[in-house]
Design an enzyme around this catalytic site. Structure first.
Site, PDB file in Angstrom:
ATOM      1  N   ASN A   9      11.948  -3.790   1.569  1.00 57.62           N
ATOM      2  CA  ASN A   9      10.919  -4.213   2.517  1.00 57.62           C
ATOM      3  C   ASN A   9      10.271  -5.459   1.932  1.00 57.62           C
ATOM      4  O   ASN A   9       9.463  -5.369   1.014  1.00 57.62           O
ATOM      5  CB  ASN A   9       9.890  -3.078   2.685  1.00 57.62           C
ATOM      6  N   TRP A  10      10.642  -6.608   2.475  1.00 61.40           N
ATOM      7  CA  TRP A  10      10.142  -7.870   1.917  1.00 61.40           C
ATOM      8  C   TRP A  10       8.676  -8.111   2.248  1.00 61.40           C
ATOM      9  O   TRP A  10       8.065  -9.021   1.703  1.00 61.40           O
ATOM     10  CB  TRP A  10      10.966  -9.048   2.461  1.00 61.40           C
ATOM     11  N   LYS A  11       8.129  -7.369   3.209  1.00 56.55           N
ATOM     12  CA  LYS A  11       6.758  -7.621   3.680  1.00 56.55           C
ATOM     13  C   LYS A  11       6.650  -9.102   4.105  1.00 56.55           C
ATOM     14  O   LYS A  11       7.632  -9.657   4.587  1.00 56.55           O
ATOM     15  CB  LYS A  11       5.748  -7.230   2.605  1.00 56.55           C
ATOM     16  N   HIS A  94       4.392   1.576   8.781  1.00 59.42           N
ATOM     17  CA  HIS A  94       4.115   1.354   7.355  1.00 59.42           C
ATOM     18  C   HIS A  94       2.609   1.484   7.122  1.00 59.42           C
ATOM     19  O   HIS A  94       1.809   1.098   7.970  1.00 59.42           O
ATOM     20  CB  HIS A  94       4.612  -0.039   6.940  1.00 59.42           C
ATOM     21  N   GLU A  96       0.593  -0.236   5.511  1.00 60.48           N
ATOM     22  CA  GLU A  96      -0.158  -1.498   5.662  1.00 60.48           C
ATOM     23  C   GLU A  96      -0.433  -1.788   7.130  1.00 60.48           C
ATOM     24  O   GLU A  96      -1.468  -2.353   7.481  1.00 60.48           O
ATOM     25  CB  GLU A  96       0.614  -2.646   4.986  1.00 60.48           C
ATOM     26  N   GLU A 166       5.859   7.603   1.526  1.00 57.81           N
ATOM     27  CA  GLU A 166       5.262   6.610   0.634  1.00 57.81           C
ATOM     28  C   GLU A 166       3.798   6.973   0.377  1.00 57.81           C
ATOM     29  O   GLU A 166       2.927   6.655   1.192  1.00 57.81           O
ATOM     30  CB  GLU A 166       5.307   5.218   1.276  1.00 57.81           C
ATOM     31  N   GLY A 172       2.704  -0.725  -4.399  1.00 56.31           N
ATOM     32  CA  GLY A 172       2.291  -1.997  -5.004  1.00 56.31           C
ATOM     33  C   GLY A 172       1.344  -1.842  -6.179  1.00 56.31           C
ATOM     34  O   GLY A 172       0.755  -2.811  -6.633  1.00 56.31           O
ATOM     35  N   SER A 212       6.337   1.694  -5.577  1.00 56.89           N
ATOM     36  CA  SER A 212       6.643   1.233  -6.939  1.00 56.89           C
ATOM     37  C   SER A 212       8.000   1.702  -7.464  1.00 56.89           C
ATOM     38  O   SER A 212       8.145   1.990  -8.649  1.00 56.89           O
ATOM     39  CB  SER A 212       5.510   1.615  -7.899  1.00 56.89           C
ATOM     40  N   GLY A 233       9.512  -2.197  -2.040  1.00 61.42           N
ATOM     41  CA  GLY A 233       8.765  -3.398  -1.681  1.00 61.42           C
ATOM     42  C   GLY A 233       8.976  -4.499  -2.706  1.00 61.42           C
ATOM     43  O   GLY A 233       9.995  -5.198  -2.696  1.00 61.42           O
ATOM     44  N   GLY A 234       8.034  -4.649  -3.617  1.00 63.53           N
ATOM     45  CA  GLY A 234       8.042  -5.738  -4.606  1.00 63.53           C
ATOM     46  C   GLY A 234       9.387  -5.932  -5.295  1.00 63.53           C
ATOM     47  O   GLY A 234       9.844  -7.070  -5.462  1.00 63.53           O
TER      48      GLY A 234
HETATM   49  P1  PGA Z   1       6.247  -1.285  -3.440  1.00 60.98           P
HETATM   50  O1  PGA Z   1       6.124  -1.168  -1.842  1.00 60.98           O
HETATM   51  O2  PGA Z   1       7.664  -0.917  -3.801  1.00 60.98           O
HETATM   52  O3  PGA Z   1       5.918  -2.707  -3.743  1.00 60.98           O
HETATM   53  O4  PGA Z   1       5.272  -0.307  -4.016  1.00 60.98           O
HETATM   54  C1  PGA Z   1       6.800  -0.159  -1.130  1.00 60.98           C
HETATM   55  C2  PGA Z   1       6.499  -0.285   0.344  1.00 60.98           C
HETATM   56  O5  PGA Z   1       5.359  -0.625   0.697  1.00 60.98           O
HETATM   57  O6  PGA Z   1       7.375  -0.057   1.202  1.00 60.98           O
END
Ligand code: PGA
Length: 249
Positions: A9-11, A94, A96, A166, A172, A212, A233-234
């Site tokens: 997930n590149w966001k 998600h 966010e 999640e 993050g 993470s 994500g990251g």
């Molecule tokens: P993260 O994000 O791996 O950076 O914790 C995961 C996500 O939000 O899908």
């Protein structure tokens, strides 16, 4: 035996030129995996991602969409628009989006159904906050998100839905749920699905862990009985790091 599905997930990251370079680097590194590999890119990168992923085993997903087919919804993107360019997956709900853009279980449910109507596979995110976990409410919260967000799907639809558990406190932050905790919560989710859709169907649903995930912890997480891969994500922004996660198991 369920497949492992590893989705990046590149966001809100990467421009088209960075997208093209990323795929050039990632494709050879993951070409031998038996796992499903997905990159969920921003809208403006999707078309470049689709072209770059041609003749590779990498599938493309979006990170959100509207539930309507078309109409006066300025700034929105419809399921049909995604489908028309070759997108196969879409992240729905998600944390966010729930936190910053007023996404609710009700809108999640509308979007999940709309995705299935055009043959897009939704990756539906659920998870509790730290205070909800500390007050012992994690199970109730996640159960409710599942019941409302995945309401009234057909058996075929539920089997082509991916759930991503999640825990919000792990996204993050560098904090990962322990593999035992993540596996335990994913088992509850599967039990909840079983109550609605029956054991045979619930056993086929892919349930990922997210929060993470990185190359150092991917193997131990993905080896757990109920964790069917990860939403990353990251650590999905760098091809070599993401490839290590894909190849961890
Ligand atoms: P993260 O994000 O791996 O950076 O914790 C995961 C996500 O939000 O899908």
């Amino acid at each position: 035996m369920r497949k492992k599905v590893i989705a990046g997930n590149w966001k809100m990251n990467k421009l088209p030129n960075e997208t093209i370079t990323f795929f050039e680097e990632l494709a050879p590194l993951v070409k031998n995996t038996k796992n499903e590999v997905i990159i969920c890119a921003p809208y403006t990168d999707l078309f470049y991602a689709i072209l770059s992923a041609q003749n590779t085993n990498i599938k493309i997903g979006a990170q959100n969409m509207h539930w309507e087919e078309n109409g006066a919804y300025t700034g929105e993107i419809s399921p049909q628009m995604l489908k028309s360019i070759g997108v196969e997956y879409v992240i729905i709900g998600h944390s966010e989006r729930r936190q910053y853009f007023a996404e609710t279980d009700e809108t999640v449910n509308k979007k999940v159904k709309a995705a299935h109507n055009v043959g897009l596979k939704p990756i539906v995110c659920v998870g509790e906050t730290l205070s909800q976990r500390e007050s012992g409410k994690a199970k109730e919260i996640v159960t409710n998100q599942i019941k409302s967000g995945l309401k009234d799907l057909t058996k075929n639809e539920i089997m082509s839905t991916i759930v991503a558990y999640e825990p919000i406190w792990a996204i993050g932050t560098g904090k990962t749920a322990t593999k035992e905790d993540a596996n335990e919560t994913i088992k509850w989710i599967r039990e909840e699905l079983e109550k609605i859709y029956g054991k045979e169907n619930a056993d086929k649903v892919i349930i990922q862990y997210g929060g993470s995930v990185k190359s150092e912890n991917a193997k131990e997480l993905f080896e757990m009985s109920d964790i069917d891969g990860g939403l990353v994500g990251g650590a999905s922004l760098k091809p070599d790091e993401f490839a290590k996660i894909v190849n961890a198991i």
